[in-house]
Design a protein around this motif. Structure first.
Motif, PDB file in Angstrom:
ATOM      1  N   UNK A  10       4.153  -2.231  -0.456  1.00  0.00           N
ATOM      2  CA  UNK A  10       4.780  -3.475   0.004  1.00  0.00           C
ATOM      3  C   UNK A  10       3.735  -4.421   0.588  1.00  0.00           C
ATOM      4  N   UNK A  11       2.649  -3.868   1.116  1.00  0.00           N
ATOM      5  CA  UNK A  11       1.573  -4.701   1.659  1.00  0.00           C
ATOM      6  C   UNK A  11       0.622  -5.157   0.548  1.00  0.00           C
ATOM      7  N   UNK A  12       0.248  -4.241  -0.334  1.00  0.00           N
ATOM      8  CA  UNK A  12      -0.799  -4.534  -1.323  1.00  0.00           C
ATOM      9  C   UNK A  12      -0.311  -5.275  -2.568  1.00  0.00           C
ATOM     10  N   UNK A  16      -2.011  -8.401  -4.933  1.00  0.00           N
ATOM     11  CA  UNK A  16      -2.412  -8.223  -6.330  1.00  0.00           C
ATOM     12  C   UNK A  16      -1.673  -9.197  -7.252  1.00  0.00           C
ATOM     13  N   UNK A  17      -0.403  -9.454  -6.946  1.00  0.00           N
ATOM     14  CA  UNK A  17       0.412 -10.307  -7.820  1.00  0.00           C
ATOM     15  C   UNK A  17       0.472 -11.757  -7.354  1.00  0.00           C
ATOM     16  N   UNK A  18      -0.380 -12.109  -6.408  1.00  0.00           N
ATOM     17  CA  UNK A  18      -0.428 -13.475  -5.868  1.00  0.00           C
ATOM     18  C   UNK A  18       0.922 -13.928  -5.306  1.00  0.00           C
ATOM     19  N   UNK A  19       1.619 -13.024  -4.662  1.00  0.00           N
ATOM     20  CA  UNK A  19       2.871 -13.338  -3.988  1.00  0.00           C
ATOM     21  C   UNK A  19       4.128 -13.166  -4.808  1.00  0.00           C
ATOM     22  N   UNK A  20       4.009 -12.938  -6.107  1.00  0.00           N
ATOM     23  CA  UNK A  20       5.197 -12.794  -6.962  1.00  0.00           C
ATOM     24  C   UNK A  20       6.006 -11.560  -6.565  1.00  0.00           C
ATOM     25  N   UNK A  21       5.326 -10.483  -6.195  1.00  0.00           N
ATOM     26  CA  UNK A  21       6.032  -9.247  -5.833  1.00  0.00           C
ATOM     27  C   UNK A  21       6.991  -9.477  -4.669  1.00  0.00           C
ATOM     28  N   UNK A  22       6.625 -10.299  -3.710  1.00  0.00           N
ATOM     29  CA  UNK A  22       7.492 -10.542  -2.550  1.00  0.00           C
ATOM     30  C   UNK A  22       8.822 -11.140  -3.001  1.00  0.00           C
TER      31      UNK A  22
END
Length: 127
Positions: A10-12, A16-22
């Motif tokens: 959740x932190x990394x 890596x995805x430039x914020x898309x994962x959030x």
């Protein structure tokens, strides 16, 4: 059922995805909470829209974050756990960029409480 997620991921992953994962994570946790307790209708799409396009108006993302943490606390309560998720803490932690970590930590308490039931299994709620 709620999914237990690795806190390191959740932190990394946002880095890596430039914020898309959030954004994906935010949509998924709201969708999982809606499926967990169907008595509380909510739209994960609306919550996601509030933190993306709503950011232009400043207030919608704040309300979305506040309400999401309140839903996490309610999810904890209906699971029979003490509601430890606090919207004020969620907002303050969000200011320093660790909102997802705080929310996932609180959601993982619920998933640990239920163990690992099969996917798409409706669990018994305490309340």
């Amino acid at each position: 059922m709620l999914k237990e997620r690795n806190l390191v991921a959740v932190i990394l992953l946002p880095l890596v995805t430039l914020g898309i994962y959030v954004l994906v994570w935010y949509y998924r946790i709201n969708k999982e909470m809606a499926a967990f307790d169907r008595r509380r209708p909510q739209s994960p799409g609306t919550t996601l829209l509030a933190i993306t396009l709503g950011a232009i108006l400043i207030v919608p993302p704040i309300l979305s974050v506040w309400n999401t943490v309140k839903r996490i606390a309610e999810t904890q309560r209906v699971a029979g756990l003490p509601p430890t998720a606090n919207p004020v803490v969620g907002l303050l932690i969000g200011l320093v960029g660790f909102y997802a970590l705080y929310c996932q930590l609180e959601l993982n308490k619920v998933t640990k409480h239920y163990g690992s039931p099969p996917q798409n299994t409706q669990v018994a709620l305490a309340v």
